[in-house]
Design a protein around this motif. Structure first.
Motif, short mmCIF file in Angstrom:
data_model
loop_
_atom_site.label_atom_id
_atom_site.label_comp_id
_atom_site.label_asym_id
_atom_site.label_seq_id
_atom_site.Cartn_x
_atom_site.Cartn_y
_atom_site.Cartn_z
N ASN A 46 39.52 63.80 72.90
CA ASN A 46 38.45 64.50 72.17
C ASN A 46 37.32 63.52 71.88
OD1 ASN A 46 39.72 67.03 71.99
ND2 ASN A 46 40.86 66.40 70.18
N PRO A 47 36.13 63.73 72.40
CA PRO A 47 35.04 62.79 72.15
C PRO A 47 34.58 62.77 70.70
CG PRO A 47 34.23 64.72 73.32
CD PRO A 47 35.72 64.83 73.29
N TYR A 48 34.81 63.88 69.96
CA TYR A 48 34.36 63.97 68.58
C TYR A 48 35.51 64.43 67.69
CZ TYR A 48 30.01 63.97 71.18
OH TYR A 48 29.00 63.65 72.06
N VAL A 49 35.42 64.11 66.41
CA VAL A 49 36.46 64.44 65.45
C VAL A 49 36.02 65.65 64.64
CG1 VAL A 49 37.76 63.62 63.45
CG2 VAL A 49 37.22 62.05 65.32
N ALA A 50 36.88 66.65 64.59
CA ALA A 50 36.57 67.88 63.86
C ALA A 50 36.92 67.72 62.38
CB ALA A 50 37.35 69.06 64.45
N ASP A 51 36.05 68.23 61.54
CA ASP A 51 36.28 68.32 60.09
C ASP A 51 36.49 66.98 59.40
OD1 ASP A 51 35.91 71.01 60.12
OD2 ASP A 51 38.01 71.54 60.11
N ALA A 52 35.89 65.94 59.93
CA ALA A 52 36.00 64.63 59.28
C ALA A 52 35.32 64.63 57.91
CB ALA A 52 35.39 63.56 60.17
N HIS A 53 34.38 65.53 57.70
CA HIS A 53 33.61 65.54 56.45
C HIS A 53 34.39 66.08 55.27
CE1 HIS A 53 33.44 69.55 57.95
NE2 HIS A 53 32.59 69.99 57.05
N VAL A 54 35.49 66.82 55.52
CA VAL A 54 36.30 67.36 54.43
C VAL A 54 37.68 66.75 54.38
CG1 VAL A 54 35.05 69.56 54.33
CG2 VAL A 54 37.03 69.33 55.85
N ALA A 55 37.96 65.80 55.25
CA ALA A 55 39.30 65.21 55.35
C ALA A 55 39.55 64.22 54.21
CB ALA A 55 39.47 64.50 56.69
N HIS A 56 40.79 64.21 53.73
CA HIS A 56 41.20 63.23 52.74
C HIS A 56 41.69 61.94 53.40
CE1 HIS A 56 41.41 67.13 50.68
NE2 HIS A 56 41.15 66.45 49.59
N VAL A 57 42.09 62.05 54.65
CA VAL A 57 42.54 60.90 55.44
C VAL A 57 42.32 61.22 56.91
CG1 VAL A 57 44.93 61.71 55.61
CG2 VAL A 57 44.45 59.26 55.80
N LEU A 58 42.12 60.18 57.71
CA LEU A 58 41.97 60.35 59.15
C LEU A 58 43.06 59.59 59.86
CD1 LEU A 58 38.79 59.76 57.89
CD2 LEU A 58 38.32 60.78 60.12
N LEU A 59 43.66 60.22 60.86
CA LEU A 59 44.65 59.56 61.72
C LEU A 59 44.01 59.47 63.11
CD1 LEU A 59 47.93 61.36 60.59
CD2 LEU A 59 47.05 59.15 59.84
N CYS A 60 43.74 58.25 63.55
CA CYS A 60 42.94 58.07 64.76
C CYS A 60 43.62 57.13 65.74
CB CYS A 60 41.56 57.53 64.41
SG CYS A 60 40.59 58.59 63.32
N GLU A 61 43.47 57.47 67.02
CA GLU A 61 43.89 56.58 68.09
C GLU A 61 42.75 55.62 68.40
OE1 GLU A 61 44.63 56.65 72.91
OE2 GLU A 61 44.22 58.52 71.83
N ARG A 62 43.10 54.36 68.64
CA ARG A 62 42.10 53.39 69.08
C ARG A 62 42.82 52.36 69.95
NH1 ARG A 62 37.23 51.20 67.13
NH2 ARG A 62 36.77 53.33 66.44
N ASP A 63 42.43 52.29 71.21
CA ASP A 63 43.02 51.34 72.17
C ASP A 63 44.53 51.46 72.24
OD1 ASP A 63 40.47 50.32 72.70
OD2 ASP A 63 40.60 48.91 71.03
N GLY A 64 45.01 52.68 72.22
CA GLY A 64 46.44 52.91 72.35
C GLY A 64 47.23 52.73 71.07
N GLU A 65 46.57 52.36 69.99
CA GLU A 65 47.24 52.20 68.70
C GLU A 65 46.89 53.39 67.80
OE1 GLU A 65 47.36 47.33 68.33
OE2 GLU A 65 45.77 48.44 67.31
N LEU A 66 47.70 53.56 66.75
CA LEU A 66 47.46 54.64 65.80
C LEU A 66 47.09 54.04 64.45
CD1 LEU A 66 47.55 57.74 65.56
CD2 LEU A 66 49.90 57.53 64.74
N HIS A 67 46.01 54.57 63.87
CA HIS A 67 45.50 54.01 62.62
C HIS A 67 45.33 55.10 61.57
CE1 HIS A 67 44.33 49.97 64.20
NE2 HIS A 67 44.34 50.63 65.34
#
Length: 352
Positions: free
Chosen positions: A128-149
């Motif tokens: 997904n090139p963009y993240v949905a509903d990041a403006h109302v999220a209490h936390v974000l779980l994101c992939e970056r370079d094969g890792e999870l953050h």
């Protein structure tokens, strides 16, 4: 194997359907388009009160402890009424991801907060090139370079990206990964990221099924009321064929989506194949429904005043969410052709 839904599953879906019929109307969707966030805090609290946020959360943490099988009907119903992204990303995809992480204070606390409706999660995945509903999220779980953050909203900068669907709120995120945000390294994150993708694509497939039915219903209603030469246009054979083609495509897609739900619920080793097949089948049905519904409406089908445009735009927007058609065709091809997987009706379910 019996893959019919039981009475409890049907009753749950029916309860949600009756609730959304009065609480998630096209009029409310239009009103939310005009708000700053596009989301309703009161509506989210009501969803939590209905148990929608707690469906997959373990009972020990305040949830209902259900599986993807129940979401096959619930996500389809959510799609029928044009619900926004937050519920699926938080209550289905995030919970499935968290369930695969080792128990910890932050994980269990987040699951309990999701069940109670006190937390919303935005998800970042390379597909997904963009993240949905990041403006109302209490936390974000994101992939970056094969890792999870795990990233706090305050640690991100957001740039809004316009969508064809005003109900979708998409953002380009900028943030810096570090040891404090990392919750899984590359080796640990591989199955987690795969599970995120499979549950996300399944959620979209099920919603597309619901949207197909909604658009078809709108077209049927219109062709029953609109008259030409003294009779409803739905009486003409050419119009009947357009709608019948959609109904047939829908009926062929429905069991494919349900099979994907079963694969997720049982953690089938070939779940990626079933999920990609479901996304392709549901997308094909939904796109045909959108095209034919607009055609039978004539020029009216494109107008802002008709509710049809709400659901057609939703179909167009979800087409590329959690992998576009090309991505999922390649996943199917790699399994069937490259891996030479045995196929056929007898192998839909392996009998013991």
């Amino acid at each position: 194997m019996d893959f019919s839904f039981n009475e409890d599953q049907e009753a749950l879906a029916d309860t949600v359907r009756r609730y959304l019929m009065t609480e998630l109307t096209p009029e409310l969707i239009r009103e939310l388009w005009e708000t700053g966030t596009g989301r309703s805090e009161a509506g989210w609290a009501q969803l939590a009160a209905q148990g929608m946020t707690a469906v997959s959360v373990p009972e020990a943490l305040g949830g209902l402890g259900m599986s993807a099988a129940e979401w096959a009907l619930l996500a389809q119903t959510w799609g029928y009424f044009g619900g926004p992204d937050t519920l699926m990303d938080t209550s289905l995809v995030t919970v499935a991801l968290l369930a695969r992480l080792p128990a910890s204070d932050w994980r269990d606390t987040l699951l309990a907060q999701i069940a109670a409706g006190n937390a919303r999660v935005a998800l970042g995945h390379s597909v997904n090139p963009y993240v949905a509903d990041a403006h109302v999220a209490h936390v974000l779980l994101c992939e970056r370079d094969g890792e999870l953050h795990r990233v706090a909203p305050t640690a991100c900068t957001r740039k809004a990206v316009e969508s064809v669907d005003p109900s979708r709120r998409l953002f380009e995120l900028q943030w810096t990964p570090n040891a404090s945000t990392r919750i899984a390294d590359a080796d640990e994150a591989t199955p987690l990221i795969a599970a995120m993708l499979d549950h996300g694509a399944f959620a979209v497939a099920a919603q597309l099924l619901g949207l197909t039915q909604r658009v078809l219903d709108a077209a049927i209603d219109y062709t029953s009321e609109r008259k030409q030469f003294g009779k409803p246009i739905g009486a003409y054979q050419a119009v009947k064929h357009l709608l019948a083609d959609v109904a047939i495509r829908y009926e062929f897609a429905r069991p494919v989506v349900y099979r994907a739900a079963c694969a997720l619920a049982t953690d089938d080793p070939q779940r990626a194949l079933y999920v990609s097949h479901a996304k392709l089948a549901a997308l094909s049905a939904a796109q045909l429904a959108a095209r034919n519904a607009i055609q039978v409406h004539g020029a009216m089908g494109y107008t802002w005043e008709l509710d049809l445009q709400i659901f057609v735009k939703r179909i167009w927007a979800l087409a590329g969410s959690w992998g576009d058609a090309t991505f999922h065709r390649e996943r199917v091809a790699s399994t069937l052709i490259d891996a030479r997987m045995p196929i056929g009706p007898a192998r839909t379910f392996e009998l013991e």
